[in-house]
Design an enzyme around this catalytic site. Structure first.
Site, PDB file in Angstrom:
ATOM      1  N   SER A 103      17.531  15.796  14.302  1.00  0.00           N
ATOM      2  CA  SER A 103      18.881  16.342  14.487  1.00  0.00           C
ATOM      3  C   SER A 103      18.987  17.760  13.967  1.00  0.00           C
ATOM      4  CB  SER A 103      19.899  15.504  13.709  1.00  0.00           C
ATOM      5  OG  SER A 103      19.783  14.160  14.012  1.00  0.00           O
ATOM      6  N   HIS A 157      16.975  15.089  21.832  1.00  0.00           N
ATOM      7  CA  HIS A 157      17.945  14.629  20.843  1.00  0.00           C
ATOM      8  C   HIS A 157      18.996  13.752  21.498  1.00  0.00           C
ATOM      9  CE1 HIS A 157      21.372  15.423  17.873  1.00  0.00           C
ATOM     10  NE2 HIS A 157      20.527  14.613  17.300  1.00  0.00           N
ATOM     11  N   GLU A 207      20.334  16.487  24.121  1.00  0.00           N
ATOM     12  CA  GLU A 207      20.006  17.894  23.927  1.00  0.00           C
ATOM     13  C   GLU A 207      18.490  18.025  24.038  1.00  0.00           C
ATOM     14  OE1 GLU A 207      23.504  19.519  20.925  1.00  0.00           O
ATOM     15  OE2 GLU A 207      21.873  18.384  20.066  1.00  0.00           O
ATOM     16  N   ASN A 252      25.506  18.948  16.520  1.00  0.00           N
ATOM     17  CA  ASN A 252      25.519  18.761  15.068  1.00  0.00           C
ATOM     18  C   ASN A 252      25.905  20.028  14.327  1.00  0.00           C
ATOM     19  OD1 ASN A 252      24.947  16.110  15.308  1.00  0.00           O
ATOM     20  ND2 ASN A 252      22.782  16.268  14.798  1.00  0.00           N
TER      21      ASN A 252
HETATM   22  N1  LIG Z   1      21.729   8.381  12.901  1.00  0.00           N
HETATM   23  C1  LIG Z   1      22.158   9.169  13.859  1.00  0.00           C
HETATM   24  O1  LIG Z   1      23.360   9.134  14.210  1.00  0.00           O
HETATM   25  C2  LIG Z   1      21.220  10.106  14.563  1.00  0.00           C
HETATM   26  C3  LIG Z   1      21.615  10.660  15.780  1.00  0.00           C
HETATM   27  C4  LIG Z   1      20.692  11.462  16.482  1.00  0.00           C
HETATM   28  C5  LIG Z   1      19.445  11.734  15.929  1.00  0.00           C
HETATM   29  N2  LIG Z   1      19.108  11.195  14.717  1.00  0.00           N
HETATM   30  C6  LIG Z   1      17.762  11.513  14.212  1.00  0.00           C
HETATM   31  O2  LIG Z   1      16.924  10.412  14.526  1.00  0.00           O
HETATM   32  C7  LIG Z   1      15.914  10.269  13.537  1.00  0.00           C
HETATM   33  C8  LIG Z   1      15.980   8.868  12.964  1.00  0.00           C
HETATM   34  O3  LIG Z   1      17.227   8.679  12.302  1.00  0.00           O
HETATM   35  P1  LIG Z   1      17.868   7.240  12.083  1.00  0.00           P
HETATM   36  O4  LIG Z   1      19.285   7.473  11.680  1.00  0.00           O
HETATM   37  O5  LIG Z   1      17.564   6.381  13.243  1.00  0.00           O
HETATM   38  O6  LIG Z   1      17.032   6.764  10.800  1.00  0.00           O
HETATM   39  P2  LIG Z   1      16.866   5.290  10.217  1.00  0.00           P
HETATM   40  O7  LIG Z   1      16.650   5.458   8.774  1.00  0.00           O
HETATM   41  O8  LIG Z   1      17.987   4.413  10.672  1.00  0.00           O
HETATM   42  O9  LIG Z   1      15.520   4.752  10.941  1.00  0.00           O
HETATM   43  C9  LIG Z   1      14.257   5.308  10.724  1.00  0.00           C
HETATM   44  C10 LIG Z   1      13.212   4.251  11.017  1.00  0.00           C
HETATM   45  O10 LIG Z   1      11.925   4.849  10.939  1.00  0.00           O
HETATM   46  C11 LIG Z   1      11.012   3.922  10.388  1.00  0.00           C
HETATM   47  N3  LIG Z   1       9.849   4.620   9.857  1.00  0.00           N
HETATM   48  C12 LIG Z   1       9.736   5.302   8.697  1.00  0.00           C
HETATM   49  N4  LIG Z   1       8.483   5.784   8.577  1.00  0.00           N
HETATM   50  C13 LIG Z   1       7.788   5.411   9.676  1.00  0.00           C
HETATM   51  C14 LIG Z   1       6.466   5.584  10.124  1.00  0.00           C
HETATM   52  N5  LIG Z   1       5.583   6.264   9.402  1.00  0.00           N
HETATM   53  N6  LIG Z   1       6.094   5.047  11.314  1.00  0.00           N
HETATM   54  C15 LIG Z   1       6.977   4.355  12.052  1.00  0.00           C
HETATM   55  N7  LIG Z   1       8.250   4.146  11.670  1.00  0.00           N
HETATM   56  C16 LIG Z   1       8.663   4.662  10.506  1.00  0.00           C
HETATM   57  C17 LIG Z   1      11.855   3.221   9.337  1.00  0.00           C
HETATM   58  O11 LIG Z   1      11.277   1.956   9.007  1.00  0.00           O
HETATM   59  C18 LIG Z   1      13.203   3.096  10.026  1.00  0.00           C
HETATM   60  O12 LIG Z   1      13.340   1.883  10.740  1.00  0.00           O
HETATM   61  C19 LIG Z   1      16.173  11.356  12.508  1.00  0.00           C
HETATM   62  O13 LIG Z   1      15.370  12.469  12.816  1.00  0.00           O
HETATM   63  C20 LIG Z   1      17.637  11.685  12.713  1.00  0.00           C
HETATM   64  O14 LIG Z   1      17.978  12.969  12.318  1.00  0.00           O
HETATM   65  C21 LIG Z   1      19.952  10.377  14.041  1.00  0.00           C
END
Ligand SMILES: NC(=O)c1ccc[n+]([C@@H]2O[C@H](COP(=O)([O-])OP(=O)(O)OC[C@H]3O[C@@H](n4cnc5c(N)ncnc54)[C@H](O)[C@@H]3O)[C@@H](O)[C@H]2O)c1
Length: 596
Positions: A121, A142, A154, A192
């Site tokens: 993000s 994204h 995005e 964002n």
């Molecule tokens: N939460 C949101 O609203 C949102 C929206 C758009 C983008 N994002 C982006 O998406 C990405 C993930 O965010 P999220 O909120 O889903 O996080 P999250 O913490 O909910 O999930 C992350 C997942 O990654 C797994 N993980 C960690 N290390 C790992 C590895 N080495 N190999 C495989 N899996 C692994 C974890 O076990 C976890 O299930 C981030 O870059 C975030 O900025 C988040």
């Protein structure tokens, strides 16, 4: 010919990853879904099963299609399983070192022609890409939360991403039924960059007890038509993720203080209050992962009595003024059964207001929303006067005269002499300090702000502004009155912009700055906020409706009161106002409205 993507990999199956798996599998693409451990894999699988089961229950997905969708997903622990996919999307936590490690590993594991994408993000896609030997095949894709629902993607190209890769990914987005905006690699991209300053500001309001979580959220939902309030959205995003995004944006985006995470966020993360995913964040949820909010110790207690907390009984209401707001407010009170005394500066103005109220009530009758008898009863409750003396026996006065402090102060001084003791004196000001008005009287404890939104008969929100001298009884009375009007009253402190304008206008101003910096177009920025965040209008559509002059005035007030450098009005906004491009009302603002 666009590249065929027959199988993709998704790494990390948390809040975003599990949803991204669903998007691909729904569109007939095979997915290798990868996690770090069996337990995490199971969590991801449960999220997908839960989501698709809900879709079946709501008849949005046939059972056979659900089964086919689930059969397309191959669940695996470890990146080695990704050796033959055409594209990988990484969705692991927002840490640069972790993402760089994963990309180096993906580079080793994946076939040479595979595209490697990150769902980051806020981190630099360029910095992630240089961890591989194929930075020209690295791109940002994204998605928005929840990925199966939100239409926007995005697409982030770096200076080295090859044009073919960008075109292939754009075609893929279209196949997934998404709308993409393609942009360069800048902290927070479009959505964002505009969203997180606002979210952080809202958390700051909550942290400083400026308003309650329910009131902050209700204000933005009802005042701006947003699908959810900022604190509920923080819970959906996940507080750990939100913290990392803010922190990165602060460091990458020019150290704008508005992105320095409010300390409360870090404290909540440390305490394990991560939002929906952990079952508790700003709100408490039925269980981890559930969207259902359950009451907790901060939930306001329904008292069951309108006059609880020392609220005073109100039967007769004076409304001073003859403009749009006064007219709407007279209608609102009269329809709710209050006796109303309307006071204007002369018989002619009274006749005009009376006519306007009649016209509006008649519209209600034509639309079948009001019976003729109710219209007549409402009109029968209003007395039309040009003398303030007629307010001697009212229980509440609502002032809605011109937005000039000297005029309001003189009026409140007169009301102080005329009105009986115990009356609540309310101002509808949208930008002046309520305390200045209150101190024009000898009874500042009885003075409160009642900020109605335009058009008052329709908009469900009223901001109740309490000054440092407003008594608890006065606030309780204001709350009870709003409830009796069928409005949601939200209580806040006496600061410029109250809740809604303070959170809304800096975001609009930021959108103008983004346009001014040529990062994106007005159309793409509008799309991003509508399709990525569910806003009813994009920032430029809204600015043109509100009026650029009005928006600039509000932004200037915010800047002058808070001296926040990030609130300084965008030069482009000032120039457009100077040029007479004021929005719809002048035929041209950010867009030309003459031929629409
Ligand atoms: N939460 C949101 O609203 C949102 C929206 C758009 C983008 N994002 C982006 O998406 C990405 C993930 O965010 P999220 O909120 O889903 O996080 P999250 O913490 O909910 O999930 C992350 C997942 O990654 C797994 N993980 C960690 N290390 C790992 C590895 N080495 N190999 C495989 N899996 C692994 C974890 O076990 C976890 O299930 C981030 O870059 C975030 O900025 C988040």
């Amino acid at each position: 010919m666009a590249r065929e993507f027959s199988s993709v990999g998704v790494v990390g199956l948390g809040t975003m990853g599990a949803g991204i798996v669903e998007v691909f599998a729904r569109n007939g693409i095979d997915v290798v879904a990868v996690e770090i451990s069996d337990a995490a894999l199971e969590r991801g699988r449960a999220t997908l099963t839960g989501s698709t089961d809900r879709a079946v229950a709501k008849s949005k997905l046939a059972e056979a299609d659900r089964d086919a969708l689930l059969a397309r997903v191959d669940w695996q622990v470890g990146l080695d399983a990704l050796h033959s996919v055409d594209l990988v999307i990484e969705a692991v936590p927002e840490h640069l070192d972790l993402k760089q490690r994963i990309f180096a590993e993906l580079d080793r594991v994946c076939k040479p022609e595979a595209i490697l994408a990150t769902n980051t993000s806020s981190l630099s896609v360029t910095e992630i890409s240089v961890a591989t030997t194929r930075p020209n095949q690295v791109i940002g894709i994204h998605f928005f939360n929840p990925a199966p629902v939100m239409k926007l993607v995005e697409v982030v190209r770096t200076v080295v991403t090859s044009a073919d890769v960008v075109a292939d990914v754009e075609a893929l987005c279209e196949r997934l039924g998404k709308v993409d905006v393609t942009i360069n690699d800048r902290a927070g991209f479009i959505a964002n960059a505009l969203l997180f300053g606002y979210l952080n500001h809202a958390v700051g309001m909550f942290e400083s007890h400026y308003a309650s979580r329910e009131d902050i959220d209700a204000a933005m939902k009802l005042g701006c038509g947003l699908p959810m309030g900022p604190l509920a959205l923080m819970d959906l995003i996940g507080l750990d993720t939100a913290y990392e995004i803010l922190d990165t944006m602060y460091r990458r985006g020019g150290r704008d203080r508005r992105h320095a995470p409010v300390p409360l966020i870090k404290q909540m993360v440390t305490a394990g209050l991560l939002g929906r995913k952990s079952g508790r964040g700003f709100y408490t949820y039925e269980r981890p992962g559930s969207p259902v909010v359950v009451p907790d110790e901060q939930t306001p207690v329904a008292t069951g009595s309108a006059l609880a907390d020392g609220a005073r009984a109100i039967a007769k209401v004076g409304v001073v003024g003859s403009g749009t707001m006064a007219t709407g407010i007279i209608e609102v009170f009269a329809k709710a059964g209050y006796e109303v005394v309307s006071v204007t500066r002369g018989a002619e103005k009274s006749a005009k207001v009376c006519e306007a109220v009649k016209t509006s009530l008649n519209k209600g009758v034509v639309r079948g929303k009001l019976s003729e008898a109710d219209r007549d009863a409402a009109l029968g409750r209003v007395t039309w006067s040009a003398a303030l003396d007629h307010l001697a026996d009212v229980d509440l006065v609502v002032e809605a005269v011109v937005e000039e402090l000297s005029v309001k102060k003189a009026l409140f001084a007169s009301l102080d002499e005329i009105c009986k003791p115990g009356v609540v004196l309310a101002t509808t000001t949208s930008s002046l300090p309520v305390i200045d008005v209150a101190m024009a009287t000898q009874r500042p404890a009885d003075v409160v702000g009642l900020h109605f939104f335009n058009p008052a008969p329709i908009m469900p929100l009223v901001e109740i502004v309490q000054t440092i001298r407003t008594s608890a009884e006065t606030t309780a009375t204001a709350r009870a009155v709003c409830a009796a009007l069928g409005k949601t009253g939200v209580v806040c402190g006496d600061r410029s912009g109250f809740i809604v304008n303070a959170l809304l206008f800096p975001y609009l101003n930021d959108a103008v700055k983004m346009l001014e910096a040529s990062y994106s177009t007005a159309d793409d920025i509008d799309y991003a906020m509508k399709l990525g965040c569910g806003y009813p209008m994009g920032p430029f559509e809204l600015l043109d409706v509100v009026g650029l002059d009005v928006s600039l005035a509000i932004q200037r007030e915010l800047y002058l009161e808070l001296r926040e450098p990030g609130f300084a009005p965008a030069p482009l906004l000032e120039h457009l106002v100077t040029a007479g491009y004021l929005g719809r009302k002048s035929g041209r603002g950010f867009r030309d409205h003459t031929n629409r």
